[in-house]
Design a protein around this motif. Sequence first.
Motif, PDB file in Angstrom:
ATOM      1  N   UNK A  26       0.833  -1.213   0.000  1.00 16.49           N
ATOM      2  CA  UNK A  26       0.000   0.000   0.000  1.00 16.49           C
ATOM      3  C   UNK A  26       0.866   1.261   0.000  1.00 16.49           C
ATOM      4  N   UNK A  27       2.169   1.082   0.056  1.00 18.52           N
ATOM      5  CA  UNK A  27       3.085   2.224  -0.001  1.00 18.52           C
ATOM      6  C   UNK A  27       3.258   2.937   1.326  1.00 18.52           C
ATOM      7  N   UNK A  28       2.961   2.202   2.394  1.00 17.75           N
ATOM      8  CA  UNK A  28       3.051   2.812   3.731  1.00 17.75           C
ATOM      9  C   UNK A  28       4.390   2.448   4.382  1.00 17.75           C
ATOM     10  N   UNK A  29       4.982   3.400   5.049  1.00 23.37           N
ATOM     11  CA  UNK A  29       6.222   3.129   5.793  1.00 23.37           C
ATOM     12  C   UNK A  29       5.835   2.571   7.162  1.00 23.37           C
ATOM     13  N   UNK A  30       6.373   1.412   7.517  1.00 24.98           N
ATOM     14  CA  UNK A  30       5.947   0.782   8.774  1.00 24.98           C
ATOM     15  C   UNK A  30       7.092   0.035   9.443  1.00 24.98           C
ATOM     16  N   UNK A  31       6.993  -0.108  10.761  1.00 23.66           N
ATOM     17  CA  UNK A  31       8.000  -0.864  11.518  1.00 23.66           C
ATOM     18  C   UNK A  31       7.293  -1.841  12.457  1.00 23.66           C
ATOM     19  N   UNK A  32       7.959  -2.967  12.708  1.00 25.48           N
ATOM     20  CA  UNK A  32       7.433  -3.943  13.681  1.00 25.48           C
ATOM     21  C   UNK A  32       8.178  -3.736  14.995  1.00 25.48           C
ATOM     22  N   UNK A  33       7.427  -3.631  16.066  1.00 25.35           N
ATOM     23  CA  UNK A  33       8.047  -3.516  17.395  1.00 25.35           C
ATOM     24  C   UNK A  33       7.317  -4.427  18.373  1.00 25.35           C
ATOM     25  N   UNK A  34       8.039  -4.859  19.390  1.00 24.42           N
ATOM     26  CA  UNK A  34       7.447  -5.673  20.448  1.00 24.42           C
ATOM     27  C   UNK A  34       7.002  -4.746  21.589  1.00 24.42           C
ATOM     28  N   UNK A  35       5.929  -5.114  22.287  1.00 25.81           N
ATOM     29  CA  UNK A  35       5.655  -4.405  23.537  1.00 25.81           C
ATOM     30  C   UNK A  35       6.557  -5.024  24.609  1.00 25.81           C
ATOM     31  N   UNK A  36       6.905  -4.255  25.638  1.00 25.53           N
ATOM     32  CA  UNK A  36       7.843  -4.784  26.647  1.00 25.53           C
ATOM     33  C   UNK A  36       7.295  -6.024  27.348  1.00 25.53           C
ATOM     34  N   UNK A  37       8.186  -6.967  27.605  1.00 29.64           N
ATOM     35  CA  UNK A  37       7.841  -8.181  28.366  1.00 29.64           C
ATOM     36  C   UNK A  37       7.664  -7.788  29.832  1.00 29.64           C
ATOM     37  N   UNK A  38       6.700  -8.385  30.486  1.00 29.49           N
ATOM     38  CA  UNK A  38       6.488  -8.075  31.903  1.00 29.49           C
ATOM     39  C   UNK A  38       6.693  -9.308  32.796  1.00 29.49           C
ATOM     40  N   UNK A  39       6.817 -10.476  32.184  1.00 31.22           N
ATOM     41  CA  UNK A  39       6.988 -11.686  32.995  1.00 31.22           C
ATOM     42  C   UNK A  39       8.421 -11.786  33.508  1.00 31.22           C
ATOM     43  N   UNK A  40       8.598 -12.260  34.744  1.00 30.48           N
ATOM     44  CA  UNK A  40       9.959 -12.457  35.257  1.00 30.48           C
ATOM     45  C   UNK A  40      10.728 -13.443  34.363  1.00 30.48           C
ATOM     46  N   UNK A  41      12.037 -13.236  34.261  1.00 25.32           N
ATOM     47  CA  UNK A  41      12.915 -14.080  33.418  1.00 25.32           C
ATOM     48  C   UNK A  41      12.689 -15.568  33.706  1.00 25.32           C
ATOM     49  N   UNK A  42      12.560 -15.894  34.993  1.00 22.83           N
ATOM     50  CA  UNK A  42      12.403 -17.294  35.400  1.00 22.83           C
ATOM     51  C   UNK A  42      11.118 -17.901  34.808  1.00 22.83           C
ATOM     52  N   UNK A  43      10.052 -17.121  34.807  1.00 23.79           N
ATOM     53  CA  UNK A  43       8.774 -17.601  34.258  1.00 23.79           C
ATOM     54  C   UNK A  43       8.884 -17.742  32.737  1.00 23.79           C
ATOM     55  N   UNK A  44       9.554 -16.759  32.116  1.00 21.37           N
ATOM     56  CA  UNK A  44       9.746 -16.831  30.665  1.00 21.37           C
ATOM     57  C   UNK A  44      10.466 -18.120  30.289  1.00 21.37           C
ATOM     58  N   UNK A  45      11.483 -18.469  31.085  1.00 18.23           N
ATOM     59  CA  UNK A  45      12.263 -19.696  30.804  1.00 18.23           C
ATOM     60  C   UNK A  45      11.378 -20.920  30.913  1.00 18.23           C
ATOM     61  N   UNK A  46      10.570 -20.974  31.967  1.00 22.47           N
ATOM     62  CA  UNK A  46       9.693 -22.121  32.188  1.00 22.47           C
ATOM     63  C   UNK A  46       8.692 -22.265  31.044  1.00 22.47           C
ATOM     64  N   UNK A  47       8.282 -21.105  30.494  1.00 24.56           N
ATOM     65  CA  UNK A  47       7.295 -21.121  29.404  1.00 24.56           C
ATOM     66  C   UNK A  47       7.954 -21.263  28.035  1.00 24.56           C
ATOM     67  N   UNK A  48       9.284 -21.334  28.034  1.00 25.77           N
ATOM     68  CA  UNK A  48      10.061 -21.451  26.769  1.00 25.77           C
ATOM     69  C   UNK A  48       9.735 -20.311  25.811  1.00 25.77           C
ATOM     70  N   UNK A  49       9.630 -19.119  26.358  1.00 26.58           N
ATOM     71  CA  UNK A  49       9.301 -17.962  25.522  1.00 26.58           C
ATOM     72  C   UNK A  49      10.512 -17.558  24.673  1.00 26.58           C
ATOM     73  N   UNK A  50      10.264 -17.396  23.391  1.00 25.94           N
ATOM     74  CA  UNK A  50      11.349 -17.075  22.452  1.00 25.94           C
ATOM     75  C   UNK A  50      11.735 -15.602  22.541  1.00 25.94           C
ATOM     76  N   UNK A  51      12.960 -15.302  22.121  1.00 26.80           N
ATOM     77  CA  UNK A  51      13.405 -13.892  22.045  1.00 26.80           C
ATOM     78  C   UNK A  51      13.489 -13.534  20.567  1.00 26.80           C
ATOM     79  N   UNK A  52      12.906 -12.429  20.197  1.00 30.28           N
ATOM     80  CA  UNK A  52      12.970 -11.998  18.802  1.00 30.28           C
ATOM     81  C   UNK A  52      13.770 -10.708  18.698  1.00 30.28           C
TER      82      UNK A  52
END
Length: 193
Positions: A26-52
């Motif tokens: 459509x000719x639009x300038x756009x960027x992809x961004x993540x919203x900040x993670x709020x889960x503690x690192x330990x929980x992220x690990x247990x959930x196998x959450x990926x880092x992009x």
Amino acid sequence: MGKKIYSAYGHIKQLAEEELKGLKKAGVEAVIKMVPETLPEEVQKKMHIAKFDYPVATVDELVNYDGFLFGFATRYGSAPAQFKAFMDATGQLWFTGALKGKVAGVFQSSAGAGGGQESPALTFMPHFAHHGIAFVPMGHHPHLSVLTEARGGSFWGAGTLASTDGSRQPSTLEKELAEYQGEQFGKFVNRLQ
Ligand SMILES: Cc1cc2nc3c(=O)[nH]c(=O)nc-3n(C[C@H](O)[C@H](O)[C@H](O)COP(=O)(O)O)c2cc1C
């Protein structure tokens, strides 16, 4: 155009990349961004959450965009709490009406067909209403009438089904819907210029 996503296992990330293709068409300038993670690192690990690699969005930058496409990895039929936390930090922007007149759309991912292809969109609407952000739905596309294969997506926005263990990947049909939504949304944004 800013595109904000929360993706734990990459399904929303993949859809976001298709949306971006459509926006570019459509000719639009756009960027992809993540919203900040709020889960503690330990929980992220247990959930196998990926880092992009996508950069993390800040609330202050929202004023710089004409529109937003929010990508939700469904949590209990709603948008992830990470989005709620992000929006809860926009009080100053609300107070000054800084986001008034901007536009937003949503796309989503859920484990199953009845798990959240519409409800995350529905339950997120008050954020847009209170900010005076206009919601732009995807509307109809012939793929939404396909009943011969499992598919995500609804009139609210594109979507994918991840399955309970996250093993299902976005199908061609779902990716095409995401690209279509991006292009439609981009055309809409262009009309606002
Ligand atoms: C805490 C939690 C709650 C979830 N709630 C739902 C739900 O209500 N309905 C559903 O279909 N899937 C649910 N899921 C599955 C996620 O929606 C799915 O993993 C996600 O859409 C995959 O997208 P992603 O790879 O971009 O993170 C939940 C997952 C987690 C971790």
